[in-house]
Structures are given as C-alpha cells and as structure tokens.
Design a protein around this motif. Structure first.
Motif, PDB file in Angstrom:
ATOM      1  N   ASP A  56       0.783  -1.114   0.051  1.00 46.56           N
ATOM      2  CA  ASP A  56       0.037  -0.062   0.104  1.00 46.56           C
ATOM      3  C   ASP A  56       0.783   1.404   0.170  1.00 46.56           C
ATOM      4  O   ASP A  56       1.900   1.131   0.764  1.00 46.56           O
ATOM      5  CB  ASP A  56      -0.811   0.079   1.233  1.00 46.56           C
ATOM      6  CG  ASP A  56      -1.899  -1.019   1.247  1.00 46.56           C
ATOM      7  OD1 ASP A  56      -2.385  -1.697   0.185  1.00 46.56           O
ATOM      8  OD2 ASP A  56      -2.317  -1.533   2.355  1.00 46.56           O
ATOM      9  N   GLN A  57       0.666   2.260  -0.678  1.00 46.04           N
ATOM     10  CA  GLN A  57       1.357   3.595  -0.844  1.00 46.04           C
ATOM     11  C   GLN A  57       0.794   4.908  -0.042  1.00 46.04           C
ATOM     12  O   GLN A  57      -0.707   5.042  -0.083  1.00 46.04           O
ATOM     13  CB  GLN A  57       1.560   3.813  -2.151  1.00 46.04           C
ATOM     14  CG  GLN A  57       2.418   2.821  -3.023  1.00 46.04           C
ATOM     15  CD  GLN A  57       2.469   3.308  -4.429  1.00 46.04           C
ATOM     16  OE1 GLN A  57       1.909   3.820  -4.983  1.00 46.04           O
ATOM     17  NE2 GLN A  57       3.451   2.339  -5.293  1.00 46.04           N
ATOM     18  N   LEU A  58       1.579   5.306   0.305  1.00 48.36           N
ATOM     19  CA  LEU A  58       1.388   6.696   1.097  1.00 48.36           C
ATOM     20  C   LEU A  58       1.844   7.650   0.126  1.00 48.36           C
ATOM     21  O   LEU A  58       3.105   7.797  -0.090  1.00 48.36           O
ATOM     22  CB  LEU A  58       2.153   6.688   2.371  1.00 48.36           C
ATOM     23  CG  LEU A  58       1.688   8.045   3.132  1.00 48.36           C
ATOM     24  CD1 LEU A  58       0.557   8.420   3.678  1.00 48.36           C
ATOM     25  CD2 LEU A  58       2.965   8.107   4.444  1.00 48.36           C
ATOM     26  N   LEU A  95       7.182   6.165  10.319  1.00 48.55           N
ATOM     27  CA  LEU A  95       6.046   5.369  10.828  1.00 48.55           C
ATOM     28  C   LEU A  95       5.314   4.587   9.654  1.00 48.55           C
ATOM     29  O   LEU A  95       4.838   3.386  10.116  1.00 48.55           O
ATOM     30  CB  LEU A  95       5.006   6.484  11.425  1.00 48.55           C
ATOM     31  CG  LEU A  95       3.593   5.546  12.230  1.00 48.55           C
ATOM     32  CD1 LEU A  95       4.235   4.820  13.237  1.00 48.55           C
ATOM     33  CD2 LEU A  95       2.894   6.881  12.781  1.00 48.55           C
ATOM     34  N   ALA A  96       5.460   5.098   8.466  1.00 51.72           N
ATOM     35  CA  ALA A  96       4.851   4.331   7.288  1.00 51.72           C
ATOM     36  C   ALA A  96       5.081   2.878   7.151  1.00 51.72           C
ATOM     37  O   ALA A  96       3.981   1.978   6.973  1.00 51.72           O
ATOM     38  CB  ALA A  96       4.967   4.886   6.123  1.00 51.72           C
ATOM     39  N   PRO A  97       6.214   2.322   7.346  1.00 47.94           N
ATOM     40  CA  PRO A  97       6.428   0.834   7.107  1.00 47.94           C
ATOM     41  C   PRO A  97       5.664   0.299   8.449  1.00 47.94           C
ATOM     42  O   PRO A  97       5.372  -0.830   7.963  1.00 47.94           O
ATOM     43  CB  PRO A  97       8.089   0.939   7.099  1.00 47.94           C
ATOM     44  CG  PRO A  97       8.648   2.102   7.066  1.00 47.94           C
ATOM     45  CD  PRO A  97       7.664   3.167   7.304  1.00 47.94           C
ATOM     46  N   GLN A  98       5.455   0.656   9.419  1.00 47.68           N
ATOM     47  CA  GLN A  98       4.692  -0.039  10.500  1.00 47.68           C
ATOM     48  C   GLN A  98       3.198  -0.384  10.001  1.00 47.68           C
ATOM     49  O   GLN A  98       2.770  -1.171  10.658  1.00 47.68           O
ATOM     50  CB  GLN A  98       4.803   0.709  11.724  1.00 47.68           C
ATOM     51  CG  GLN A  98       6.175   0.870  12.291  1.00 47.68           C
ATOM     52  CD  GLN A  98       6.198   1.801  13.771  1.00 47.68           C
ATOM     53  OE1 GLN A  98       5.384   2.078  14.263  1.00 47.68           O
ATOM     54  NE2 GLN A  98       7.420   2.385  13.933  1.00 47.68           N
ATOM     55  N   ARG A  99       2.717   0.448   9.348  1.00 46.29           N
ATOM     56  CA  ARG A  99       1.580   0.347   8.817  1.00 46.29           C
ATOM     57  C   ARG A  99       1.374  -0.374   7.459  1.00 46.29           C
ATOM     58  O   ARG A  99       0.501  -0.666   6.820  1.00 46.29           O
ATOM     59  CB  ARG A  99       0.832   1.789   8.350  1.00 46.29           C
ATOM     60  CG  ARG A  99       0.538   2.716   9.636  1.00 46.29           C
ATOM     61  CD  ARG A  99      -0.679   2.301  10.222  1.00 46.29           C
ATOM     62  NE  ARG A  99      -1.771   1.931   9.575  1.00 46.29           N
ATOM     63  CZ  ARG A  99      -2.996   2.990   9.318  1.00 46.29           C
ATOM     64  NH1 ARG A  99      -3.176   3.845   9.876  1.00 46.29           N
ATOM     65  NH2 ARG A  99      -3.960   2.359   8.820  1.00 46.29           N
ATOM     66  N   GLY A 100       2.574  -0.738   7.119  1.00 43.94           N
ATOM     67  CA  GLY A 100       2.685  -1.676   5.663  1.00 43.94           C
ATOM     68  C   GLY A 100       2.653  -0.628   4.480  1.00 43.94           C
ATOM     69  O   GLY A 100       2.480  -1.092   3.348  1.00 43.94           O
ATOM     70  N   TRP A 101       2.986   0.616   4.810  1.00 45.55           N
ATOM     71  CA  TRP A 101       2.928   1.762   3.525  1.00 45.55           C
ATOM     72  C   TRP A 101       4.123   1.926   3.103  1.00 45.55           C
ATOM     73  O   TRP A 101       5.452   1.826   3.773  1.00 45.55           O
ATOM     74  CB  TRP A 101       2.420   2.928   3.947  1.00 45.55           C
ATOM     75  CG  TRP A 101       0.892   2.953   4.500  1.00 45.55           C
ATOM     76  CD1 TRP A 101      -0.138   2.169   4.270  1.00 45.55           C
ATOM     77  CD2 TRP A 101       0.350   4.115   5.491  1.00 45.55           C
ATOM     78  NE1 TRP A 101      -1.050   2.392   4.852  1.00 45.55           N
ATOM     79  CE2 TRP A 101      -0.973   3.741   5.646  1.00 45.55           C
ATOM     80  CE3 TRP A 101       0.615   5.100   6.006  1.00 45.55           C
ATOM     81  CZ2 TRP A 101      -2.125   4.310   6.370  1.00 45.55           C
ATOM     82  CZ3 TRP A 101      -0.087   6.088   6.664  1.00 45.55           C
ATOM     83  CH2 TRP A 101      -1.538   5.381   6.721  1.00 45.55           C
TER      84      TRP A 101
END
Length: 88
Positions: free
Chosen positions: A4-6, A26-32
C-alpha cells in the motif's frame, strides 16, 4: 509483493517538515511505502502540504474522487497511532 502506498503531495513548509519526517518513519509499520506518484490502485492514504500548488491541487482532487483519505501529515500520524493502538 505489492505494498500500500502513502502519497505525499506538495512540499512541506517549515512547520510541516517534522510531521512529514515522522510519518515517513512510521509508514512501514502500517505496511505503507512512501511515494510522490499517484497510482489509484495502490495509494491508500495521501498527505497534502498546506500550500499545495495549482498543478498539485488536481492530484488532490483525483485522490478525493477515488475516496482515498487526504489529510495533513499530523492527522495521518494520529490515525496511524490510533490504528496501531487498536490492533495491539
């Protein structure tokens, strides 16, 4: 493996830089995965700078038309933390 992309839109001003940096960490923790290119099939959240230029406003409109959340970095951080809290 698809991620998923941010989407980051525009350039952060002096007050937004710290929030954008925090969100990128923080994004990688959300899978972004962070991106600057709008891909409607992959982007799940967008962060717009407070001073979006006219050509970038079109991207914001496309994001909203696709029902993808488009917020400030601070609001995205709050959402990411609350989602992390709910899943633990």
């Amino acid at each position: 493996m698809a991620h998923d992309q941010l989407l980051f839109i525009g350039r952060p001003d002096a007050n937004e830089i710290a929030h954008w940096s925090t969100l990128r960490e923080l994004a990688p923790q959300r899978g972004w995965v962070s991106t600057r290119k709008f891909d409607p099939g992959k982007v799940v959240w967008a962060v717009a700078a407070s001073s979006v230029l006219a050509d970038q406003a079109e991207v914001v409109a496309e994001v909203r038309k696709a029902d993808i959340p488009c917020t400030s970095a601070l609001d995205a951080i709050k959402d990411a933390y609350s989602a992390a809290h709910l899943s633990s």
